[in-house]
Enzyme design. Structure first.
Site, PDB file in Angstrom:
ATOM      1  N   GLY A   1       0.815  -1.205   0.000  1.00 64.25           N
ATOM      2  CA  GLY A   1       0.000   0.000   0.000  1.00 64.25           C
ATOM      3  C   GLY A   1       0.852   1.259   0.000  1.00 64.25           C
ATOM      4  N   GLN A   2       0.197   2.410  -0.017  1.00 65.40           N
ATOM      5  CA  GLN A   2       0.933   3.689  -0.065  1.00 65.40           C
ATOM      6  C   GLN A   2       1.937   3.803   1.077  1.00 65.40           C
ATOM      7  OE1 GLN A   2      -0.667   7.608  -1.642  1.00 65.40           O
ATOM      8  NE2 GLN A   2      -2.490   6.756  -0.701  1.00 65.40           N
TER       9      GLN A   2
ATOM     10  N   ASP B   1      -4.021 -12.466   5.098  1.00 72.04           N
ATOM     11  CA  ASP B   1      -5.359 -11.874   5.112  1.00 72.04           C
ATOM     12  C   ASP B   1      -5.709 -11.579   6.563  1.00 72.04           C
ATOM     13  OD1 ASP B   1      -7.988 -11.159   4.925  1.00 72.04           O
ATOM     14  OD2 ASP B   1      -8.705 -13.084   4.167  1.00 72.04           O
ATOM     15  N   ILE B   2      -5.667 -10.324   6.948  1.00 75.29           N
ATOM     16  CA  ILE B   2      -5.862  -9.974   8.362  1.00 75.29           C
ATOM     17  C   ILE B   2      -7.281 -10.272   8.846  1.00 75.29           C
ATOM     18  CG2 ILE B   2      -4.032  -8.239   8.318  1.00 75.29           C
ATOM     19  CD1 ILE B   2      -6.230  -6.066   8.316  1.00 75.29           C
TER      20      ILE B   2
ATOM     21  N   TYR C   1      -8.963  -1.039   4.157  1.00 75.02           N
ATOM     22  CA  TYR C   1      -9.876  -0.770   3.048  1.00 75.02           C
ATOM     23  C   TYR C   1     -10.033   0.742   3.014  1.00 75.02           C
ATOM     24  CZ  TYR C   1     -14.048  -0.855   0.087  1.00 75.02           C
ATOM     25  OH  TYR C   1     -14.940  -0.673  -0.931  1.00 75.02           O
TER      26      TYR C   1
ATOM     27  N   THR D   1      -7.552   7.253  10.660  1.00 77.20           N
ATOM     28  CA  THR D   1      -7.915   8.322   9.738  1.00 77.20           C
ATOM     29  C   THR D   1      -8.615   9.502  10.399  1.00 77.20           C
ATOM     30  OG1 THR D   1      -9.296   8.806   7.789  1.00 77.20           O
ATOM     31  CG2 THR D   1     -10.069   7.086   9.251  1.00 77.20           C
ATOM     32  N   ASP D   2      -8.511  10.654   9.752  1.00 82.10           N
ATOM     33  CA  ASP D   2      -9.250  11.846  10.152  1.00 82.10           C
ATOM     34  C   ASP D   2     -10.752  11.656   9.979  1.00 82.10           C
ATOM     35  OD1 ASP D   2      -8.461  11.725   7.372  1.00 82.10           O
ATOM     36  OD2 ASP D   2      -9.389  13.679   7.086  1.00 82.10           O
TER      37      ASP D   2
ATOM     38  N   TYR E   1     -16.755   4.171   5.676  1.00 85.10           N
ATOM     39  CA  TYR E   1     -15.307   4.071   5.858  1.00 85.10           C
ATOM     40  C   TYR E   1     -14.892   4.591   7.234  1.00 85.10           C
ATOM     41  CZ  TYR E   1     -10.396   5.458   5.520  1.00 85.10           C
ATOM     42  OH  TYR E   1      -9.069   5.653   5.771  1.00 85.10           O
TER      43      TYR E   1
ATOM     44  N   TRP F   1      -5.484  12.694   4.231  1.00 86.02           N
ATOM     45  CA  TRP F   1      -5.172  13.117   2.868  1.00 86.02           C
ATOM     46  C   TRP F   1      -3.819  12.573   2.396  1.00 86.02           C
ATOM     47  CZ3 TRP F   1      -6.993  18.825   1.772  1.00 86.02           C
ATOM     48  CH2 TRP F   1      -8.303  18.997   2.248  1.00 86.02           C
TER      49      TRP F   1
END
Length: 293
Positions: free
Chosen positions: A10-11, A37-38, A62, A102-103, A126, A151
């Site tokens: 991933g990023q 696969d978590i 996700y 995440t924010d 999400y 972001w």
């Protein structure tokens, strides 16, 4: 020290793998979603009990915000159940779990910066799935660091910077939302922050477990971010001509998932505890020539 990394393609996961490889006393156990696969509780328990890592870094998630509205079960399975599985497995072997959140756990209605203690209230599937993951970790993990970020962009993976560069090649004008604010955050800087925390733990220094915010400065709107991307792209000869950015309201660009209007995170706590400075996304954009769409 053994470090087990999930979501290594991933990023942020890609950047983490690259940085952790360079630390001489780290045995890196990097897994992508095909290898681990978590969501599979038995597989997580078997691998963690066999490898016995000192640190587990969960970069698997996700993250398709709009698709999550239609794929809620998949989003919850990865972001909630997956996080829960790793937290319980980490506790069994005494490992530190570092988890990326995440924010979007916030509603975005606050005027100022969101702190770690502010009331959550996600407005999307999400966001709710990520908050459930946080709560599962807090409830079942003895040693954890949860890092909320915002972001995210970088040279690897899909993100706003790459989308803007791709659209700029075929459009003279682009309409971009101007009433959502947040802090663009470079994936490499998130990885650097996580590695700094991991190193502190490896040195057996006191680590203050809990929730932390880490994102970029200065805070901007999406449209202002787009303008900076295009200006930097022109300076670095990535784009010969740049499109005009037209400000629009969120209501002018309806999406399946609602976004928080305010995603500005207060990052003072991570600076105080770990001497980690906020990401400077403007400096990060200097590598824009490496952003292949």
């Amino acid at each position: 020290m053994k470090v087990l990394l999930t979501g290594c393609n991933g990023q942020v996961g890609y950047c983490l793998a690259e940085q952790l490889k360079k630390i001489s006393n780290v045995e890196l156990l990097a897994f992508d979603k095909e290898q681990l696969d978590i969501v599979d509780t038995e597989q997580v328990n078997n691998i963690v009990s066999e490898k016995k890592p000192d640190i587990i870094i969960n970069a698997a998630a996700y993250t398709a915000v709009d698709k999550a509205e239609a794929e809620s079960q998949l989003a919850y399975s990865i972001n909630h159940i997956g996080a829960k599985n790793l937290a319980e497995a980490a506790t069994k072997v005494g490992a530190l779990l570092i988890h990326i959140s995440t924010d979007y756990v916030f509603p975005g209605t606050k005027e100022g910066l969101y702190t770690e203690s502010d009331q959550t209230g996600p407005v999307s599937v999400y966001g709710r799935s990520k908050l459930d993951g946080e709560n599962a970790i807090i409830a079942s993990c003895a040693k954890y660091i949860i890092i909320r970020t915002a972001w995210v962009f970088g040279e690897h993976g899909h993100n706003f910077v790459k989308t803007m560069l791709r659209l700029a090649k075929t459009n003279k004008q682009l309409k971009v939302v101007s009433d959502q604010q947040g802090g663009p955050t470079y994936a490499g800087d998130i990885a650097k922050a996580i590695v700094a925390i991991a190193v502190k733990f490896m040195k057996e220094e006191t680590v203050a477990y809990g929730l932390y915010h880490y994102s970029g400065l200065p805070h901007v709107t999406w449209s202002d971010f787009a303008r900076e991307i295009f200006n930097k792209a022109k300076d670095k000869n990535v784009l010969a001509d740049i499109p005009q950015v037209i400000d629009i309201a969120t209501t002018d660009y309806p999406t399946p998932a609602q976004r928080p209007k305010n995603s500005k995170l207060n990052t003072e706590r991570i600076t105080q505890e770990f001497d980690i400075q906020a990401s400077d996304w403007q400096i990060a954009l200097n590598s824009i020539a490496d952003y292949k769409s």
